[in-house]
Design an enzyme around this catalytic site. Structure first.
Site, short mmCIF file in Angstrom:
data_model
loop_
_atom_site.label_atom_id
_atom_site.label_comp_id
_atom_site.label_asym_id
_atom_site.label_seq_id
_atom_site.Cartn_x
_atom_site.Cartn_y
_atom_site.Cartn_z
CB CYS A 186 18.39 1.63 -0.68
SG CYS A 186 18.54 0.88 0.92
CE LYS B 177 10.43 5.42 2.53
NZ LYS B 177 11.26 4.73 3.46
CG HIS C 75 14.86 2.74 -2.75
ND1 HIS C 75 14.77 1.39 -2.49
CD2 HIS C 75 15.15 3.33 -1.57
CE1 HIS C 75 14.99 1.19 -1.19
NE2 HIS C 75 15.23 2.35 -0.61
CD GLN D 242 11.50 8.91 0.37
OE1 GLN D 242 11.23 9.89 1.04
NE2 GLN D 242 12.18 7.89 0.88
CG ASP E 112 9.42 4.12 -5.32
OD1 ASP E 112 8.63 4.32 -4.37
OD2 ASP E 112 10.64 3.93 -5.16
#
Lengths: 410, 159
Positions: A367, A225, A123, A202, A199
């Site tokens: 993104c 999220k 991302h 998600q 990261d």
């Protein structure tokens, strides 16, 4: 299906509304998830009964607010398997968490010619901070490419990692849904002398997460999220790294002492938390964690594996080669984020028609423009699933896609 | 009728499916300008030939949604062969057409200042893009080509 989706859906007020006269079919949780009433109530109750600034007052509600805020930090730490609450730094979002690492650890440890390894599926939040360092001080960026089935191509990983200072990698792609196995990557990076930033924004909402088991050094994720409010995220980092990293923003809360000549920093994690934090949002995040833990993260993952398999089958059965799915077809190595594109129909046009049926999907580059360039497309549509989605939502998506295909047929 | 049918008028779909003036021009003497819509990844590549104050040729490349591509196609047809001054007037008028609705929504005006831009302008096919204003997110798709054209005319004027 393991989850009682009908009951869960009843917990989400927004899912009861209609759009253009149709039931809302929310398939954009990868962008931001909806909030259960328990999260909304916890924030409302806190604001009505215990709200005050934290770590400042000695009066009753200030102490209550501080205790609730720090309890939220403990809940976040437990949820991701952190060794201690002090390893959780609250940030505005996952983007700020990555930037914090680039800004403080990166500027203290990266010199011209030092290499940062990242992947083609990152991302922008995990690309641009490193591009900024590349521009600012000549840090070299090395990219792990993709295989034809949308996974990381680790054929030359050892070469890419050789001499690198940092590997920064997504645990789950926000476009492809690909889940990257962090454990082996972290071991390879450490063997090469590099630290590992994950990261995880998600991944954490959808799977049981154990940062200790990953063996990573940093992880970034956010509340919004995972059924919590926007405005708060976290950086997890190993305690000894936080101890040695320079502070991030300067201001209140992050100091132990200030004189006209200088300042001394507070203990971790507060050293990185200048200014009044997102207090009510932390309380909301805690409630979201309670909600997810009551369901059980193993059941959340099992539900999404099943639903994703159903969706992949439904899309390929109905549309065949006219619709390309960008992501692995094996549900064991992917999450419930499905990107797709009709041959000859732009993702934005598809989304517009889907909206008429109340079907909310994301359209665009997500993104991840470097990834879009690798895929050779300007944009995709993306449907993403969570605890409140079921087969009926996938069926509604397919029906709406049929309309879009018919409308734009050449 | 579905609401989106107001957005996707037949003439728009026609320009999308059969875009006018696709191709490239040699640079120089032509100018090449790239326009991006960061929101959705739409991309317009405009080749612009300006001679003696007249837009003598326009070619279009790039990719994007039906609205951005149709708007680009219509723009190319509308300004090709026109004096630069007229092209600039059309840019102002088109942007007014797209923003009148927005400024009313914002409550900053009644749109009368923008209405002046629209007087005595013949839009032709472009009229069909008026439906876009009901879909605020898509306005940037429609205006991309025109912003790119404005940039191109500025570059040509600087020669």
């Amino acid at each position: 299906m393991g989850l009682d989706v009908a009951r869960i859906r009843g917990d989400f007020p927004i899912l009861c509304r209609q759009v253009h006269g149709n039931r809302i079919v929310f398939l954009d949780s990868a962008a931001s998830a909806q909030k259960p009433v328990s999260v909304l109530d916890a924030m409302d109750r806190f604001q009505r009964s215990s709200y005050a600034n934290v770590h400042r007052g000695v009066y009753t509600i200030a102490e209550e607010a501080t205790a609730a805020f720090e309890a939220a930090r403990a809940a976040v730490a437990r949820f991701v398997g952190a060794g201690a609450s002090s390893e959780i730094v609250f940030t505005r979002n996952a983007t700020e968490a990555v930037n914090l690492v680039a800004y403080t650890w990166g500027r203290a440890n990266l010199a011209p010619g030092d290499a940062v390894v990242l992947t083609e599926m990152e991302h922008h939040a995990n690309v641009v901070p490193w591009l900024m360092l590349a521009e600012e001080r000549g840090v070299e960026l090395r990219w792990i490419p993709l295989t034809p089935d949308f996974r990381l191509d680790l054929t030359h990983a050892d070469d890419l990692l050789r001499g690198a200072k940092l590997l920064t990698v997504s645990a789950m792609s926000n476009v492809l849904g690909t889940i990257n196995e962090i454990g082996p990557l972290a071991r390879a990076a450490h063997a090469a002398g590099a630290l590992v930033l994950v990261d995880a924004c998600q991944y954490v909402p959808h799977s049981a997460t154990d940062v200790a088991e990953w063996g990573a050094d940093f992880a970034a994720f956010s509340a919004h999220k995972m059924l919590g409010p926007s405005g708060i995220g976290a950086l997890w980092a190993r305690a000894e790294l936080l101890e040695t990293m320079p502070p991030f923003l300067g201001g209140g809360e992050m100091i132990r002492d200030v004189t006209k000549a200088g300042f001394a920093t507070n203990d971790v994690p507060w050293k990185f938390e200048a200014g009044t934090p997102a207090i009510t949002e932390a309380i909301g995040w805690h409630a979201a964690i309670d909600y997810l833990e009551a369901i059980g993260m193993a059941d959340v993952r099992a539900h999404e594996v099943e639903l994703t398999g159903y969706a992949l089958d439904a899309l390929s059965d109905r549309f065949g080669e006219r619709l390309t799915i960008y992501g692995p077809c094996d549900t064991a190595v992917r999450g419930g984020t499905v990107s797709f594109l009709f041959d000859g129909i732009h993702a934005h046009d598809v989304s517009q028609v889907l909206d008429e049926d109340g079907v909310c999907v994301r359209a665009g580059h997500h993104c991840a423009k470097p990834l879009m360039r690798v895929l050779g497309v300007p944009a995709t549509s993306r449907a993403s699933f969570y605890v409140y989605n079921d087969e009926a939502d996938v069926d509604a998506l397919v029906v709406a896609l049929e309309k879009a295909e018919k409308f734009f047929a050449l | 009728m579905a609401e989106y049918e107001d957005l996707y008028r037949e003439i728009i779909l026609d320009h999308y499916r059969a875009p006018r003036n696709r191709g490239e021009l040699p640079v120089p003497p032509a100018h090449k300008i790239e326009g991006f819509n960061p929101l959705c990844g739409d991309e317009v590549v405009l080749y612009l030939m300006v001679t003696d104050g007249v837009v003598t040729d326009v070619k279009i490349a790039g990719q994007g949604c039906s609205i951005s591509q149709a708007s680009t196609s219509m723009m190319s047809a509308a300004v090709k062969g026109k004096p630069v001054a007229e092209a600039r007037k059309l840019i102002r008028a088109f942007k007014a057409l797209m923003s009148i609705h927005e400024s009313k929504l914002d409550g900053v005006g009644d749109g009368s200042d923008l209405a002046a831009e629209l007087e005595n302008v013949r839009f032709g096919d472009l009229e069909a893009l008026q439906g876009v204003v009901k879909f605020p997110v898509r306005i940037k798709c429609a205006t991309l080509a025109w912003n790119t054209l404005a940039q191109g005319l500025d570059e040509a004027a600087a020669d």
